[in-house]
Design a protein around this motif. Structure first.
Motif, mmCIF file in Angstrom:
data_model
loop_
_atom_site.group_PDB
_atom_site.id
_atom_site.type_symbol
_atom_site.label_atom_id
_atom_site.label_comp_id
_atom_site.label_asym_id
_atom_site.label_seq_id
_atom_site.Cartn_x
_atom_site.Cartn_y
_atom_site.Cartn_z
ATOM 1 N N THR A 457 1.123 -1.472 -0.262
ATOM 2 C CA THR A 457 -0.122 -0.092 -0.194
ATOM 3 C C THR A 457 1.092 1.005 0.287
ATOM 4 O O THR A 457 0.779 2.013 -0.143
ATOM 5 C CB THR A 457 -1.097 -0.051 1.502
ATOM 6 O OG1 THR A 457 -1.647 -1.237 1.195
ATOM 7 C CG2 THR A 457 -1.691 0.771 0.950
ATOM 8 N N ILE A 458 1.957 0.935 0.409
ATOM 9 C CA ILE A 458 2.900 2.618 0.977
ATOM 10 C C ILE A 458 3.956 2.889 -0.532
ATOM 11 O O ILE A 458 3.776 3.551 -0.855
ATOM 12 C CB ILE A 458 4.311 1.774 2.009
ATOM 13 C CG1 ILE A 458 3.250 1.995 3.407
ATOM 14 C CG2 ILE A 458 4.794 3.193 2.085
ATOM 15 C CD1 ILE A 458 3.852 1.871 4.317
ATOM 16 N N GLN A 460 2.150 1.856 -3.152
ATOM 17 C CA GLN A 460 1.242 1.894 -4.235
ATOM 18 C C GLN A 460 0.822 0.909 -5.130
ATOM 19 O O GLN A 460 1.304 1.612 -6.983
ATOM 20 C CB GLN A 460 0.738 3.108 -5.192
ATOM 21 C CG GLN A 460 0.543 3.955 -4.061
ATOM 22 C CD GLN A 460 1.555 5.567 -4.096
ATOM 23 O OE1 GLN A 460 2.158 6.350 -5.495
ATOM 24 N NE2 GLN A 460 0.433 6.537 -3.512
ATOM 25 N N GLY B 164 -3.068 10.984 -4.464
ATOM 26 C CA GLY B 164 -3.197 9.107 -4.112
ATOM 27 C C GLY B 164 -1.755 8.659 -4.091
ATOM 28 O O GLY B 164 -1.499 7.498 -3.868
ATOM 29 N N GLN B 165 -0.709 9.737 -3.498
ATOM 30 C CA GLN B 165 0.658 9.908 -3.487
ATOM 31 C C GLN B 165 0.604 9.818 -1.788
ATOM 32 O O GLN B 165 2.018 9.171 -1.890
ATOM 33 C CB GLN B 165 1.478 10.461 -4.064
ATOM 34 C CG GLN B 165 1.713 10.505 -5.416
ATOM 35 C CD GLN B 165 2.365 11.272 -6.141
ATOM 36 O OE1 GLN B 165 3.786 11.362 -4.912
ATOM 37 N NE2 GLN B 165 2.574 11.407 -7.482
ATOM 38 N N LEU B 166 -0.270 10.303 -1.129
ATOM 39 C CA LEU B 166 0.299 10.512 0.348
ATOM 40 C C LEU B 166 -0.508 9.178 1.207
ATOM 41 O O LEU B 166 -1.866 9.049 1.058
ATOM 42 C CB LEU B 166 -0.535 11.252 0.389
ATOM 43 C CG LEU B 166 0.995 12.983 0.454
ATOM 44 C CD1 LEU B 166 1.309 13.213 -0.498
ATOM 45 C CD2 LEU B 166 1.555 14.011 1.359
ATOM 46 N N ASN B 167 0.158 9.435 2.029
ATOM 47 C CA ASN B 167 -0.264 8.178 2.750
ATOM 48 C C ASN B 167 -0.716 8.301 4.398
ATOM 49 O O ASN B 167 0.185 9.506 4.921
ATOM 50 C CB ASN B 167 0.510 6.612 3.118
ATOM 51 C CG ASN B 167 0.609 6.352 1.643
ATOM 52 O OD1 ASN B 167 -0.386 6.213 0.789
ATOM 53 N ND2 ASN B 167 2.259 6.043 1.680
ATOM 54 N N THR B 193 -4.188 8.337 1.585
ATOM 55 C CA THR B 193 -4.578 6.501 1.934
ATOM 56 C C THR B 193 -4.379 5.649 3.247
ATOM 57 O O THR B 193 -3.748 6.497 3.757
ATOM 58 C CB THR B 193 -3.700 5.870 0.534
ATOM 59 O OG1 THR B 193 -3.057 6.122 -0.742
ATOM 60 C CG2 THR B 193 -3.735 4.251 0.827
#
Lengths: 498, 336, 154
Positions: A457-458, A460, B164-167, B193
């Protein structure tokens, strides 16, 4: 004030007769509770912690150190003598140590475990004193991808305990993995393999499985065979109880190697003490000139894992003190203990509360020494326990295991699981399925799955993340090498020796 | 307090030692087999539905230590993390309603789980009774120090520029941090995310290392790291600025009126527990709130102490349940 | 019980596990690896291994320790096995209503019986002693939660 001076100051605080006495008390009760199968160090400390509030402040630390290390040590004793691991990290000790005991070398096994634990505890505490920030930085570098790769290395290391048949060993590993997936999935909150049973939502506790397969399973098998009572005593104790010169020379390197596995991995969140013991066992088996002895009572197989176990216990303290992050249930209890003693863990700890912390660290050293002094003479006493006639000995073992598992969670379901695993252990013993891979699978599978999914998930969805990140990539390479090189090496050697 | 004896009294007579051990032992285990002696007469098990290391555990431990000292029986913390707290509650359902097992209830457990796990086998309102609210802890929204944003507005812009790139990390599904972030996402329109961990401890580890950029948790776990500079606090979820971080604006101030998320914790017991026990426990907790250690700890973390009556807690829970229903539904915080 | 039985047990375990995997709903959340992938892989792997084991057991190539000489079970093996398990069952059934000592004693007697100790007064007394000592030491003095020693009405 340099670290060393501060440490000496800590010693000055800690070395008083009354303090030492409380240290002895702590070691004693810590060992006692640690002996109870199913009650690991976390619960031991939780139970005994309130007692420390009633003693003078300087004694508190040493008493606490005694309880902490004592709990770790208690599990080793039962592992060696009655093949009942106190917790999963004593599993390797239970495997090799009990074999040594059955060969009449119980004293040596206990001694190498005690001394190894002392050496490792000392190294670990030394590392804590001088290298804590560095080790913690290294531990922080371990993210999900790195964890996954570390687990891959561990999976390869399982090959050391697969036993006589790779097929049966792999079956055990896979069954363990399947059991390890029981419970709620972290990422989605879905229940898996729970059959609607609330008790399984947490998954299957490793200690219950380990004690069930090892202790209850063994008892079931021996009862089924019916030969124990015919041979007289459970274990012969031949010769002296002390380690011979060759025992010493065979033990000291495993002690050191085990310690070096133990404290970095112990310092990682979710690292735990089980992985280091597995890796240590694997290393010792590979490096030994007589690998066939492993599984039949090789002293290295006790020395290394025991050292790793204790070093991991010391390693846990590093992120706890320097960052205030507890990395295991035991550490969390200790966090509460330290807060009770007025120690505020975190980045400012050493600068703002120096003298308290150094007293604590000094107490850890002292606790270690007290434990050694207390336990070595007791070896003879413990070994005498084995002369109890089998019916009563095994009655005691089963009742204490049941008590431990029941007391740890107040759950009758767990007792049922205990005996179910016992039955499984009996079948495994009878049909030569090795027990260790099952437990390892039980531990590794959920951790590996979680780490893998977090890492994906990290990144992607990039599967290459496991190989492109430097640390993770190197670990994967190590795993691959360990898998491929030994058989190739053997092939090459047999070809050249012809 | 214990540390007053730090420098005196090295010679503790042996008899006293044995007396202490005996007293401790008896106090800890009580007398069995006879008629009911006054509650409590044996250790009390406090189930905390999270892995060790997070705000909930810290609050529980602080209070448990004080309660143990005050009441003379040990309060044993039993961390049962995972599963959004459902296994912990189900474990609680298996214990008798005799006041010897209590559970730490919190926002996720009481307000959100009924929506997410409708068939968990218990009803939070019917099978449990509130004892007292313990604490309301400000939710902090932090980023790793290397993320080049200084406040909430710049964060929103930064996120929108990198879809969509950061969590963000959370202590688990339906944990307070998870809910707070989803509420923030809803209010600001950001998309980040979600990466769940087993508890604040492991999550914090990855945030500190920089692998995860965003995190929301309570003050106790985050404050040391904000102070040391490893993490930067962008906004707090409270109605007003908090004393320990006077320079940090609230989310409401940053342009999102009426935004408020606090993490709250309380004690809950089984329905059917004798009301006298509930009242006694609540009163002991109220006393604990006033003890210097607890007050100091709460102040250091800008936590608002509780200790109110069971009825007050019940009303508060009802309000929160209504409030979070919207966030859960819109934020799709559901398994599967 | 033979290795073939073990193989059949393994295969049926795979069947049950596969059924359970099919019950896991696919998650609506976006993720590379969902909740079913790893369980499916593990079940698949186990099924394969179990099949290989089964074939080799069919051919009689699998180990059965009990067939090795002077390792075989003496007569009465199943009774002994059941006796030990009965002790466990007794404990589980009685621990909640009857406190710790009585179920502990019964469990101990069951285990002792499985090691050829006769069920007589001596056996009961010894096991009662064992159970009581453990309770005193661990529950009373050290605070492990084992419940009351004896039932309330005693």
């Amino acid at each position: 004030m340099s670290s060393f001076d501060a440490l000496m100051g800590g010693f000055a605080n800690a070395l008083q007769p009354v303090t030492l006495m409380w240290g002895f008390v702590g070691c004693f009760i810590g060992t006692l509770v640690g002996v109870l199968p199913g009650i690991g160090p976390a619960l031991t400390i939780a139970l005994l912690l309130p007692l420390t509030y009633h003693v003078p402040a300087t004694s508190m630390f040493v008493m606490f150190a005694g309880i902490y290390y004592g709990a770790a040590y208690g599990g080793s004793t039962t592992s060696i003598l009655i093949k009942t691991p106190g917790e999963a990290s004593s599993m390797m000790t239970a495997l090799e140590g009990n074999k040594m005991a059955r060969n009449g070398r119980a004293g040596q096994a206990l001694a190498t475990a005690a001394i190894g634990s002392f050496v490792a505890g000392t190294i670990g505490t030394l590392a804590l004193t001088f290298f804590a920030p560095m080790v913690v930085d290294a531990a922080l570098a371990f993210g999900p991808a790195e964890y996954f790769s570390l687990m891959m290395v561990s999976v390869v290391a399982v090959s050391a305990v697969l036993g006589n048949s790779m097929l049966r060993g792999l079956i055990a590993l896979t069954v363990g993995a399947l059991l390890g997936l029981v419970g709620i999935d972290l990422q989605t909150g879905q229940a898996r393999f729970t059959f609607g049973q609330a008790a399984l939502l947490d998954g299957i506790e490793v200690t219950v499985a380990a004690v069930g397969i090892f202790a209850v399973g063994e008892a079931l098998y021996l009862a089924w065979q019916g030969r124990e009572t015919k041979t007289g005593e459970v274990m012969k104790v031949s010769g002296s109880l002390w380690m011979s010169k060759s025992d010493w020379s065979r033990s000291w390197k495993p002690w050191l190697r085990g310690a070096f596995y133990g404290f970095p991995i112990g310092a990682m969140p979710a690292g735990g003490a089980e992985l280091p013991t597995l890796l240590s066992y694997y290393t010792e088996k590979k490096l030994s000139p007589n690998p066939e002895e492993f599984g039949n009572g090789a002293i290295e197989g006790v020395a290394g894992p025991e050292a790793a176990n204790n070093a991991a216990a010391a390693g846990v303290l590093m992120p706890l003190l320097t960052l205030g992050i507890p990395t295991s249930a035991t550490a969390a209890i200790m966090l509460s203990a330290f807060e009770g003693y007025g120690i505020q863990t975190g980045p400012q700890l050493f600068s703002s509360q120096g003298s308290l912390v150094w007293t604590l660290i000094a107490s850890l050293y002292i606790g270690n020494i007290i434990l050694l002094v207390l336990n070595l003479p007791l070896v003879g006493l413990w070994v005498k326990l084995l002369k109890i006639p089998p019916p009563w000995l095994y009655a005691g073992i089963i009742v204490i295991s049941t008590a431990g598992v029941y007391g740890a969670g107040n759950s009758v379901f767990n007792v049922g699981l205990l005996f179910a695993f016992g039955l499984m252990g009996y079948a495994m013993r009878r049909f030569d399925f090795p027990a260790a891979p099952l437990i390892v699978g039980l531990i590794l599978a959920p951790m590996a799955e979680q780490s893998m999914r977090q890492a994906l998930t990290i990144s992607q969805g990039e599967w290459s993340t496991f190989f492109t990140r430097p640390l993770s990539g190197s670990l994967m390479a190590v795993a691959a090498l360990l898998l491929i090189v030994p058989p190739l090496w053997k092939q090459w050697r047999s070809r050249t020796s012809r | 307090m214990v540390f007053m004896s730090y420098s005196d009294d090295f010679a503790l007579p042996r008899r006293d030692c044995l007396k202490w051990m005996g007293a401790a032992g008896l106090a800890a285990t009580g007398i069995s087999g006879h008629a009911q002696s006054a509650w409590p007469n044996k250790p009390i098990r406090w189930i905390v539905p999270f892995a060790p290391g997070g705000t909930s555990s810290i609050v529980a431990r602080t209070i448990a230590t004080e309660l143990s000292k005050q009441m003379g029986v040990s309060f044993i913390i039993d961390n049962k993390g995972g599963g959004g707290g459902v296994p912990a509650m189900q474990e609680m359902m298996r214990t008798p309603a005799d006041g010897y097992t209590i559970v730490m209830s919190h926002i996720g457990l009481m307000a959100v789980n009924p929506l997410i796990y409708p068939d968990s086998g218990y009803d939070v309102n019917k099978d449990f009774v509130p004892v007292t609210l313990l604490s309301r802890v400000p939710s902090l929204f932090v980023v790793h120090k290397d993320v080049p944003v200084t406040d909430l507005k710049s964060l929103i812009a930064y996120v929108k520029a990198r879809p969509g790139q950061l969590n963000y990390a959370s202590a688990g599904n339906a944990s307070a941090g998870h809910l707070a972030m989803e509420a923030l996402k809803l209010a600001t329109g950001m998309f980040v995310t979600h990466i769940p961990y087993r508890g604040t401890g492991p999550a914090l580890n990855d945030v500190l290392a920089g692998r995860i950029q965003l995190f929301s948790a309570g003050t106790p776990a985050l404050l040391p790291h904000i102070k040391s500079g490893a993490l930067r606090c962008l906004a707090t979820g409270t109605a007003e600025r908090i004393p320990v971080l006077p320079d940090v604006p609230t989310v409401a101030e940053s342009g999102f009126k009426d935004f408020e998320t606090v993490q709250w914790y309380g004690i809950t017991a089984r329905a059917g527990t004798p009301p006298e026990i509930i009242l006694k426990l609540q009163q002991e907790c109220a006393k604990v709130m006033k003890s210097p250690e607890v007050m100091a700890k709460y102040a250091a973390e800008s936590a608002i102490p509780g200790g109110g009556t069971p009825n007050e807690y019940a009303a508060f829970i009802a309000k929160e349940q209504a409030r979070w229903k919207e966030v859960v539904i819109k934020g799709q915080i559901k398994p599967g | 019980m033979t290795p073939l039985h073990v193989a059949m047990a393994l295969v049926s375990l795979c069947g049950v596990a596969a059924w359970q995997v099919s019950l896991i709903p696919e998650s609506l959340m976006q993720m590379t690896v969902g909740p079913t992938l790893v369980p499916a892989v593990v079940v698949g792997g186990l099924a394969l291994l179990a099949l290989i084991y089964g074939i080799s057991a069919w051919r009689g190539q699998q180990a059965d320790e009990s067939l090795a000489e002077d390792q075989s079970a003496l007569p009465g093996a199943n009774q002994r096995l059941l006796s030990l398990l009965a002790g466990g069952v007794a404990f589980m059934a009685l621990i909640v209503p009857l406190g710790f000592v009585i179920p502990g004693t019964l469990c101990g007697v069951g285990v002792a019986r499985s090691f050829d100790a006769p069920v007589n007064a001596k056996s009961v007394v010894i096991c009662a002693l064992i159970a009581s000592t453990f309770w005193l030491l661990f529950a009373r003095i050290l605070g492990v939660g084992l419940g009351p020693a004896l039932p309330m009405w005693f």
